[in-house]
Design an enzyme around this catalytic site. Structure first.
Site, PDB file in Angstrom:
ATOM      1  N   HIS A   1      -6.284  -0.096  52.179  1.00 18.33           N
ATOM      2  CA  HIS A   1      -7.106   1.126  52.157  1.00 18.33           C
ATOM      3  C   HIS A   1      -7.605   1.424  53.575  1.00 18.33           C
ATOM      4  O   HIS A   1      -8.790   1.309  53.875  1.00 18.33           O
ATOM      5  CB  HIS A   1      -8.262   0.843  51.193  1.00 18.33           C
ATOM      6  CG  HIS A   1      -9.183   1.959  50.863  1.00 18.33           C
ATOM      7  ND1 HIS A   1      -9.755   2.780  51.805  1.00 18.33           N
ATOM      8  CD2 HIS A   1      -9.672   2.372  49.670  1.00 18.33           C
ATOM      9  CE1 HIS A   1     -10.551   3.648  51.194  1.00 18.33           C
ATOM     10  NE2 HIS A   1     -10.519   3.408  49.893  1.00 18.33           N
TER      11      HIS A   1
ATOM     12  N   GLU B   1      -4.003   5.485  52.802  1.00 16.99           N
ATOM     13  CA  GLU B   1      -3.935   4.179  52.148  1.00 16.99           C
ATOM     14  C   GLU B   1      -2.535   3.963  51.573  1.00 16.99           C
ATOM     15  O   GLU B   1      -2.003   4.837  50.893  1.00 16.99           O
ATOM     16  CB  GLU B   1      -4.971   4.121  51.026  1.00 16.99           C
ATOM     17  CG  GLU B   1      -6.335   4.627  51.465  1.00 16.99           C
ATOM     18  CD  GLU B   1      -7.275   4.919  50.300  1.00 16.99           C
ATOM     19  OE1 GLU B   1      -7.107   4.313  49.227  1.00 16.99           O
ATOM     20  OE2 GLU B   1      -8.173   5.755  50.465  1.00 16.99           O
TER      21      GLU B   1
END
Ligand code: BG6
Length: 301
Positions: free
Chosen positions: A171, A275
């Site tokens: 992420h 991400e």
């Protein structure tokens, strides 16, 4: 290669330093933080979450964004850098958002400096952390620092009989000059779930995505590289994805930023998350005895 067993104090961890390359220091909240230096770059990694919180090439601004308001405490997620999302993506009632990997202190298994100048660190998710989820999985994270940052999250299904299902995601929070100066390419023509529009499924029509409001999109079946073009910095960040079929693009914008206690009100202008992972309908289904490696390579030009 140096291997570490049952290291609990900073002094124990210090034994694993590599002169001029790998150093252990106290980071935020006095948590152990590994500093890495190569001929091209510097990087920082916390054992909490095996969380990369910094990567910067010599003579360039940082590539990773870190919030000034981030907390640093066991059981809490660090805000910025590269949270490891595993084994689920998003909220799950009664459990930590985005899984337990990012709020668990990982074991540092070893480090090595290669003849080509790169430095590699290896981490292992303690079995106790995921025993309740699945006792028969083995999870490792390998970070290699050079003129680029390579991160590889590997999950092995140790069960001889059962399949293993999970979501994963690196992420990554990217540091940018200003959100108004940034375009994201590589996702044109793909299908995404628009989480800020009631999870409506849409087609990406823009050749280059610009962000001017809260953005939270899960792009499906997207395995090609994604690039972040920063016109003010004259910099292009390339996100190369290997075994990643989902791409999430997130910026909290004004209102959401104000709601987040570990994120300053104006910081949404300085970051964008791109991400790389496998989430939702792209989640991983591992056959018995198999393993899967999610690999992301970050570079700039
Ligand atoms: C993104 C999600 O990946 O992470 C967003 O798509 C979420 O919905 C964001 O808000 C941040 O999540 P968290 O748990 O770190 O606040």
């Amino acid at each position: 290669m140096i291997f570490m067993k049952d290291a609990t104090t900073l002094e124990d961890l210090r034994k694993h330093e590599i002169p001029e390359r790998v150093t252990i220091v106290k980071g935020g909240g006095d948590l152990p933080k590994i500093k890495v230096k190569t001929d091209w770059s510097v990087a920082e990694i916390y054992l909490l979450g095996a969380h990369v919180t910094g990567f910067q090439k010599n003579g360039e601004p940082p590539i990773l964004f870190m919030s000034q308001a981030s907390q640093f405490a066991l059981g809490k997620a660090i805000r910025g850098g590269v949270p490891i999302i595993f084994p689920w993506f998003g909220a799950r009632e009664g459990f930590p958002s985005h899984g337990f990997a990012r709020v668990t202190e990982w074991e540092w298994e070893g480090s090595s400096a290669a003849p080509d100048g790169s430095v590699t660190l290896r981490f292992h998710l303690p079995t106790a952390a995921h025993a309740a989820n699945s006792p028969s999985e083995n999870v490792t994270f390998v970070v290699t620092v050079s003129d680029q940052l390579t991160m590889e999250l590997t999950v092995a299904n140790l069960s001889p009989t059962e399949n293993l299902n999970f979501e994963n995601c690196l992420h990554t929070y990217f540091a940018i000059s200003d959100i108004a100066e940034v375009e994201i390419t590589g996702l044109s023509g793909t299908t995404y779930i628009d989480k800020v529009d009631n999870f409506t499924v849409k087609q990406e029509s823009a050749a280059a995505i610009r962000i001017s409001s809260e953005t939270d999109r899960v792009y499906l079946d997207t395995s090609g590289p994604v690039e972040i073009h920063d016109s003010r910095l004259h910099r292009k960040i390339r996100v190369e994805k290997i075994s990643s079929t989902s791409t999430v693009v997130w910026n909290p914008w004004v209102t959401k930023a104000k709601e987040m206690s570990d994120f300053d009100d104006d910081e949404y202008k300085q970051m964008v998350c791109v991400e790389a992972g496998n989430v939702g309908q792209n989640k991983v289904n591992l056959a018995p005895g198999k393993s899967a490696s999610l690999k992301v390579i970050l570079s700039t030009a």
